[in-house]
Write an enzyme that holds these catalytic residues in place. Structure first.
Site, PDB file in Angstrom:
ATOM      1  N   GLU A 165       9.927  -2.642   6.820  1.00 61.09           N
ATOM      2  CA  GLU A 165       9.984  -4.518   7.710  1.00 61.09           C
ATOM      3  C   GLU A 165       9.208  -5.624   6.704  1.00 61.09           C
ATOM      4  OE1 GLU A 165       9.747  -6.165  11.583  1.00 61.09           O
ATOM      5  OE2 GLU A 165      11.411  -5.071  11.954  1.00 61.09           O
ATOM      6  N   GLU A 344      14.846   0.892  14.685  1.00 57.60           N
ATOM      7  CA  GLU A 344      13.735  -0.045  15.558  1.00 57.60           C
ATOM      8  C   GLU A 344      15.132  -0.262  16.343  1.00 57.60           C
ATOM      9  OE1 GLU A 344      11.016  -2.302  14.848  1.00 57.60           O
ATOM     10  OE2 GLU A 344       9.908  -0.282  13.276  1.00 57.60           O
TER      11      GLU A 344
HETATM   12  C1  GCO Z   1       8.650  -4.800  13.370  1.00 59.14           C
HETATM   13  C2  GCO Z   1       7.908  -3.671  13.929  1.00 59.14           C
HETATM   14  C3  GCO Z   1       6.868  -3.594  14.722  1.00 59.14           C
HETATM   15  C4  GCO Z   1       7.137  -4.590  16.306  1.00 59.14           C
HETATM   16  C5  GCO Z   1       8.784  -4.804  16.746  1.00 59.14           C
HETATM   17  C6  GCO Z   1       8.552  -5.482  18.037  1.00 59.14           C
HETATM   18  O1  GCO Z   1       8.751  -3.415  13.139  1.00 59.14           O
HETATM   19  O2  GCO Z   1       8.446  -5.541  14.062  1.00 59.14           O
HETATM   20  O3  GCO Z   1       8.505  -2.578  13.243  1.00 59.14           O
HETATM   21  O4  GCO Z   1       6.260  -3.133  14.678  1.00 59.14           O
HETATM   22  O5  GCO Z   1       6.348  -4.520  17.317  1.00 59.14           O
HETATM   23  O6  GCO Z   1       9.436  -5.169  15.569  1.00 59.14           O
HETATM   24  O7  GCO Z   1       8.671  -6.990  17.364  1.00 59.14           O
END
Ligand code: GCO
Length: 437
Positions: A165, A344
């Site tokens: 990200e 995710e």
């Molecule tokens: C994100 C992250 C995670 C977060 C999840 C929830 O990639 O933002 O990879 O670390 O915890 O997305 O917000």
């Protein structure tokens, strides 16, 4: 309903080092920007830090047993760069490397495939002091670190993700300042975003040259913008935000080009873009999409308030599973990716363990199934999706929100470090066992 996924579809769950490991100052680890940022009073809800988090650094054998109970085929975790290079570059901390070596072996012994994220936001503080992501030299610093990891673990770990990200790190870390390192400067944010892509490409080439068997990808916090009205200004904003939040990070990787709309809009802040850089960036074996919700637009503006027609999560995000389908198909349409995984997806609630020792997270069960239906539909319609990873394996440190939002399939009692598999975790285990439902 009968939802069957392909036999070879990969099922997993994800975490990140700073969110679960703890042991923030042990075994020679250097400080990261998150160690520094979380210790500044007022930066984080309840001034929570990741000093201890889920203590997974010490408790990974117990956690691997829980992964087996969830039938996980893959565990996606990140390596803490300052555990390996306490000063960011230079001398390697062998205790840090040994830890990940043991973790990988323990996962493999349990029949779980390790997928490694190299950068999940915990930049060595020492590198921040040398300019961090806005400094172009970081492409080389990162590549050296990536090669150190690939050399040590590449005989056992096939799947690698360079960045997690970059959108969040660039804009929240350097433009809005609400995440580490807490800078508010648009020019630095755009430079950082460019160097994330460059570091990805440079590391990709170096890792593949060292070991052609590796699969090297990148994960992206994909943003989907949903105009709630058909007004031209709403449609125009949706398209601009696609380019700003997805295009800047994905177009160079998929297509070797940079979105014109961003070059035109920010002539003062845009970094120097060269063809040589774009060629370097234009490399990937797979891209991980991470989706939580649509961003809603009305009257040409992002909707900030909660709307009665949507359900909201503990993060204040609307639940929009159909937007997930649209989002995946938008990638297919725009970039014709060769391979995608969902690295995710998940829902935050304020779960509690009840008197019978259960966590009855009915809303999360519905969320997971509804989002998996979108994934399934996208596969039917030709999206090259090869896996789905729940965020998160267990409740953990949710960055600026501290420990309040709980995303896990497993409940974490932070006072006692007791873990409890939630009902959603049991449901997910059944889905994996049956490759669907
Ligand atoms: C994100 C992250 C995670 C977060 C999840 C929830 O990639 O933002 O990879 O670390 O915890 O997305 O917000």
């Amino acid at each position: 309903m009968n939802i069957q996924f392909p036999e070879r579809f990969t099922w997993g769950a994800a975490t990140a080092a700073y969110q679960v490991e703890g042991a923030a100052f042990e075994d020679g680890k250097g400080k990261s920007i998150w160690d520094v940022f979380s210790h500044v009073p007022g930066n984080i809800e309840d001034d929570a830090t990741g000093d201890v988090a889920c203590d997974q650094y010490h408790r990974y054998p117990e956690d691997i047993k829980l992964m087996q109970e969830l039938n996980l085929q893959v565990y996606r975790f990140s390596v803490s760069w300052p555990r390996i290079y306490p000063e960011g570059t230079g001398v390697v901390n062998s205790k840090g490397l040994d830890h990940y070596d043991r973790l990988v072996d323990a996962l493999l012994d349990a029949g779980i495939d390790p997928w490694i994220t190299l950068y999940h936001w915990d930049l060595p503080q020492a590198l921040h002091e040398r300019g961090g992501w806005p400094n172009r030299d970081i492409a080389d610093w990162f590549t050296d670190y990536a090669l150190t990891m690939a050399e040590r673990l590449g005989d056992r770990v096939k799947h690698w993700m360079t960045m997690n990200e970059a959108w969040v790190c660039s804009y929240f870390g350097y433009r809005d300042g609400n995440m580490a390192p807490g800078i508010k400067d648009h020019k630095q944010a755009l430079a950082a975003s460019y160097h994330f892509n460059l570091a990805h490409g440079r590391a990709y080439n170096a890792m593949k040259a060292m070991n052609p068997n590796l699969k090297v990808g990148i994960t992206h916090a994909t943003q989907q913008h949903r105009p709630l009205d058909g007004k031209p200004e709403s449609l125009a904003l949706a398209e601009f935000l696609w380019q700003e939040n997805n295009g800047v990070f994905m177009e160079p990787i998929f297509s070797g080009s940079y979105p014109e709309a961003i070059i035109d809009r920010y002539p003062e802040s845009i970094p120097v873009i060269t063809d040589a850089d774009l060629i370097e960036m234009n490399n990937y074996d797979f891209v991980g999409l991470q989706y939580y919700c649509d961003n809603l637009i009305r009257d040409g503006k992002l909707v900030a308030e909660k709307l009665p027609e949507f359900e909201y999560t503990e993060m204040g995000w609307p639940v929009t599973p159909d937007g997930f389908y649209n989002n995946i198909m938008e990638y297919v349409r725009r970039y014709k990716p060769k391979e995608l995984a969902i690295t995710e997806n998940g829902m935050a609630l304020d779960d509690e363990v009840d008197a019978e020792g259960r966590v009855r997270d009915v809303r999360r069960q519905k969320y997971i199934k509804a989002h998996l239906e979108s994934v399934h539909r996208a596969i039917q319609d030709g999206a090259p999706l090869t896996g789905y990873f729940a965020w998160s394996f267990m409740d953990n440190y949710e960055w600026a929100c501290g420990y309040r939002p709980r995303f896990g399939l497993i409940h974490t009692d932070y006072a006692t470090q007791t873990r409890t598999i939630k009902d959603s975790g049991r449901m997910f285990a059944e889905i994996i066992r049956n490759t669907g439902w």
